[in-house]
Scaffold this motif. Structure first.
Motif, PDB file in Angstrom:
ATOM      1  N   SER B 121       0.831  -1.202   0.000  1.00 37.96           N
ATOM      2  CA  SER B 121       0.000   0.000   0.000  1.00 37.96           C
ATOM      3  C   SER B 121       0.865   1.251   0.000  1.00 37.96           C
ATOM      4  O   SER B 121       0.581   2.234  -0.670  1.00 37.96           O
ATOM      5  CB  SER B 121      -0.927  -0.010   1.207  1.00 37.96           C
ATOM      6  N   ARG B 122       1.968   1.183   0.737  1.00 39.42           N
ATOM      7  CA  ARG B 122       2.899   2.313   0.800  1.00 39.42           C
ATOM      8  C   ARG B 122       3.563   2.553  -0.563  1.00 39.42           C
ATOM      9  O   ARG B 122       3.725   3.692  -1.002  1.00 39.42           O
ATOM     10  CB  ARG B 122       3.961   1.978   1.850  1.00 39.42           C
ATOM     11  N   LEU B 123       3.926   1.433  -1.217  1.00 39.55           N
ATOM     12  CA  LEU B 123       4.554   1.520  -2.543  1.00 39.55           C
ATOM     13  C   LEU B 123       3.590   2.138  -3.548  1.00 39.55           C
ATOM     14  O   LEU B 123       3.959   3.040  -4.316  1.00 39.55           O
ATOM     15  CB  LEU B 123       4.948   0.099  -2.995  1.00 39.55           C
ATOM     16  N   TYR B 124       2.333   1.687  -3.493  1.00 40.88           N
ATOM     17  CA  TYR B 124       1.290   2.231  -4.372  1.00 40.88           C
ATOM     18  C   TYR B 124       1.155   3.736  -4.151  1.00 40.88           C
ATOM     19  O   TYR B 124       1.120   4.519  -5.092  1.00 40.88           O
ATOM     20  CB  TYR B 124      -0.036   1.517  -4.071  1.00 40.88           C
ATOM     21  N   HIS B 125       1.134   4.110  -2.886  1.00 40.30           N
ATOM     22  CA  HIS B 125       0.963   5.511  -2.530  1.00 40.30           C
ATOM     23  C   HIS B 125       2.134   6.350  -3.039  1.00 40.30           C
ATOM     24  O   HIS B 125       1.948   7.435  -3.590  1.00 40.30           O
ATOM     25  CB  HIS B 125       0.839   5.613  -1.009  1.00 40.30           C
ATOM     26  N   SER B 126       3.345   5.843  -2.849  1.00 36.62           N
ATOM     27  CA  SER B 126       4.523   6.641  -3.246  1.00 36.62           C
ATOM     28  C   SER B 126       4.615   6.782  -4.769  1.00 36.62           C
ATOM     29  O   SER B 126       4.928   7.863  -5.279  1.00 36.62           O
ATOM     30  CB  SER B 126       5.809   6.024  -2.687  1.00 36.62           C
ATOM     31  N   ILE B 127       4.285   5.702  -5.493  1.00 34.98           N
ATOM     32  CA  ILE B 127       4.347   5.773  -6.964  1.00 34.98           C
ATOM     33  C   ILE B 127       3.262   6.720  -7.474  1.00 34.98           C
ATOM     34  O   ILE B 127       3.477   7.507  -8.395  1.00 34.98           O
ATOM     35  CB  ILE B 127       4.170   4.369  -7.594  1.00 34.98           C
ATOM     36  N   ARG B 128       2.098   6.677  -6.823  1.00 35.43           N
ATOM     37  CA  ARG B 128       0.988   7.553  -7.204  1.00 35.43           C
ATOM     38  C   ARG B 128       1.356   9.019  -6.973  1.00 35.43           C
ATOM     39  O   ARG B 128       1.041   9.891  -7.773  1.00 35.43           O
ATOM     40  CB  ARG B 128      -0.228   7.160  -6.372  1.00 35.43           C
ATOM     41  N   GLN B 129       2.056   9.250  -5.875  1.00 31.96           N
ATOM     42  CA  GLN B 129       2.502  10.606  -5.558  1.00 31.96           C
ATOM     43  C   GLN B 129       3.508  11.109  -6.602  1.00 31.96           C
ATOM     44  O   GLN B 129       3.415  12.248  -7.068  1.00 31.96           O
ATOM     45  CB  GLN B 129       3.167  10.595  -4.192  1.00 31.96           C
ATOM     46  N   MET B 130       4.431  10.219  -6.969  1.00 30.52           N
ATOM     47  CA  MET B 130       5.420  10.583  -7.998  1.00 30.52           C
ATOM     48  C   MET B 130       4.730  10.900  -9.312  1.00 30.52           C
ATOM     49  O   MET B 130       5.087  11.838 -10.022  1.00 30.52           O
ATOM     50  CB  MET B 130       6.416   9.435  -8.208  1.00 30.52           C
ATOM     51  N   SER B 131       3.713  10.091  -9.618  1.00 33.46           N
ATOM     52  CA  SER B 131       2.963  10.270 -10.859  1.00 33.46           C
ATOM     53  C   SER B 131       2.216  11.600 -10.862  1.00 33.46           C
ATOM     54  O   SER B 131       2.217  12.340 -11.850  1.00 33.46           O
ATOM     55  CB  SER B 131       2.002   9.093 -11.029  1.00 33.46           C
ATOM     56  N   SER B 132       1.580  11.927  -9.725  1.00 35.14           N
ATOM     57  CA  SER B 132       0.803  13.170  -9.673  1.00 35.14           C
ATOM     58  C   SER B 132       1.699  14.399  -9.671  1.00 35.14           C
ATOM     59  O   SER B 132       1.306  15.457 -10.149  1.00 35.14           O
ATOM     60  CB  SER B 132      -0.124  13.156  -8.456  1.00 35.14           C
ATOM     61  N   LYS B 133       2.908  14.269  -9.127  1.00 34.81           N
ATOM     62  CA  LYS B 133       3.846  15.401  -9.130  1.00 34.81           C
ATOM     63  C   LYS B 133       4.471  15.611 -10.505  1.00 34.81           C
ATOM     64  O   LYS B 133       5.028  16.673 -10.777  1.00 34.81           O
ATOM     65  CB  LYS B 133       4.967  15.143  -8.118  1.00 34.81           C
ATOM     66  N   GLY B 134       4.425  14.585 -11.357  1.00 32.58           N
ATOM     67  CA  GLY B 134       4.991  14.693 -12.699  1.00 32.58           C
ATOM     68  C   GLY B 134       6.454  14.303 -12.757  1.00 32.58           C
ATOM     69  O   GLY B 134       7.187  14.705 -13.662  1.00 32.58           O
ATOM     70  N   GLU B 135       6.900  13.497 -11.781  1.00 33.09           N
ATOM     71  CA  GLU B 135       8.318  13.125 -11.760  1.00 33.09           C
ATOM     72  C   GLU B 135       8.677  12.139 -12.870  1.00 33.09           C
ATOM     73  O   GLU B 135       9.816  12.100 -13.324  1.00 33.09           O
ATOM     74  CB  GLU B 135       8.674  12.542 -10.385  1.00 33.09           C
TER      75      GLU B 135
END
Lengths: 175, 261
Positions: B121-135
């Motif tokens: 769940s943490r991995l999903y959250h971090s990848i989603r955050q990276m995606s939303s930030k545009g990294e």
């Protein structure tokens, strides 16, 4: 040399950005600084700047650190070298993004909407351009509404972007 | 007429969901194969990828060692009572219990549930955050593959962690059973060791490692793909849903593979 292109239509700017992304992906002679391309969070400024060099060219950490120190010294910002992007202000983030783009010595650097990235502060914009190395070709794409902010900055040429882009593509032999 | 339209609507939405799920699974397989390729060539062990691998191994593995040991001990005590009771009824059943239920079932599934709740769940959250930030856009602009930079190290770390933690738990179970079962069941230690050794073959150990690898792969690949593919807003509960779904998918994969082999 600094070239600038003012755009009136934001939709045109978005389509232009997509074209530029494709161009940057295909050629390493062109690099891009854009508000849509932030620094990687969770990675220090040093690693962010040297990301491409370490990844593609396999540069040694010792060499990349020395080069980064030199680049940051140009902007008198050596203190951010081990900081994380979330802890930096707008100006520091923008400079780090710019150094990330120019680290591999591209032929041309394209900066999209620098005023937006610097929070529309003329002082910071002038400070950045005063520290910027002159040798590189830099193309700025800016909103026409922000034209006033560039009054005190020496712009070598105002360009119409699309013919310039075509000539750049021809130069880099990309269809 | 209305009923007909209603049925058409149901068929259409079912088809849409099925297509989405098939696309998702296909993309997961693509991600898994690409990451396996990078892992096999070891090309990602350079620069920032190595830092990601080290960080993920520390986060998943080292920081979770104590909880693994504690849960392993609790589980082993209850397992010991079960094995002792079964040993008193019929020794053959005890071998089946140790091999098929404990080694192939309880240990990998227990570790997987722990991993999914804590890290998938943490991995999903971090990848989603990276995606939303545009990294990821930054990575593409720098001509860097996110598969090699972020995903392959995370997946390798997940596999190594699940395998290592399962081995640790199996080791703890064997030690605790060796101490507890002879005293509870009233048999000699030599007899119980004979039962234990006869229940596990070298091929079983390979099977156990394969199950753990599949679990580790699924627990990292499914959340990563789910987070990377979608770009709209999300809530916190969704990450747990995705994490639990990855266990479900991995169990299906293991059962299908087991049936084929």
């Amino acid at each position: 040399m600094i070239y600038i292109h003012y755009f009136q239509d934001s939709e045109k700017c978005t389509s232009m950005q997509n074209v530029l992304f494709d161009l940057v992906k295909k050629s390493r002679d062109v690099s891009l600084v854009a508000p849509e391309c932030p620094l990687l969070s969770g990675v220090t400024v040093l690693n962010n700047i040297t990301l491409q060099a370490g990844y593609i060219y396999g540069s040694t950490p010792k060499r990349t650190k020395r080069d980064t120190i030199n680049l940051l010294n140009n902007f008198s910002m050596l203190y951010i070298i081990n900081k994380y992007p979330d802890t930096l202000n707008n100006y520091e983030q923008f400079v780090a993004s710019y150094l990330q783009a120019i680290y591999i010595h591209p032929n041309t650097t394209i900066i999209i909407k620098p005023a937006q990235m610097l929070n529309w502060q003329q002082q910071q914009l002038e400070k950045f351009f005063s520290h910027m190395p002159d040798l590189l070709n830099t193309v700025i794409i800016e909103d026409a509404a922000n034209k006033k902010l560039y009054d005190n900055i020496t712009i070598n040429k105002e360009v119409d972007f699309y013919p310039w882009l075509d000539s750049l593509k021809n130069l880099l032999s990309i269809a | 007429m209305k009923i007909r339209q209603h049925i058409h609507g149901i068929i259409y939405s079912t088809g849409q969901v099925a297509t989405q799920q098939y696309t998702y699974l296909a993309m997961c397989l693509y991600l898994a194969s690409l990451s396996t390729y990078h892992a096999l060539t070891l090309s990602f062990l350079r620069g920032h990828s190595l830092t990601v691998l080290r960080g993920a191994l520390y986060l998943y593995g080292a920081s979770a060692t104590m909880s693994t040991i504690i849960i392993g001990l609790i589980l082993s005590f209850s397992i010991s009572y079960l094995v002792a009771l079964t040993l008193n009824i019929e020794p053959n059943y005890a071998t089946i219990l140790i091999n098929d239920v404990i080694l192939m079932g309880i240990i990998p599934t227990g570790i997987s549930i722990l991993f999914a709740l804590k890290y998938s769940s943490r991995l999903y959250h971090s990848i989603r955050q990276m995606s939303s930030k545009g990294e990821f856009r930054t990575m593409l602009a720098l001509d860097i593959s996110p598969y090699r930079l972020i995903f392959a190290p995370q997946i390798l770390a997940g596999i190594l962690t699940v395998v290592a933690q399962s081995i640790t738990m199996a080791f703890i179970s064997v030690v605790v059973m060796n101490i507890m079962v002879p005293s509870i069941a009233g048999v000699t230690k030599e007899y119980f060791n004979f039962i234990l050794l006869s229940s596990i073959n070298p091929s079983d150990i390979v099977q156990f490692l394969a199950i753990c690898t599949t679990m580790g792969l699924a627990l990292t690949v499914f959340p990563i793909q789910a987070a990377y593919a979608v770009s709209d807003s999300f809530n916190r509960t969704e990450s747990f849903y995705i994490a639990m779904m990855s266990i479900f998918y991995s169990l299906i994969i293991i059962n299908v593979a087991g049936a084929i082999l």
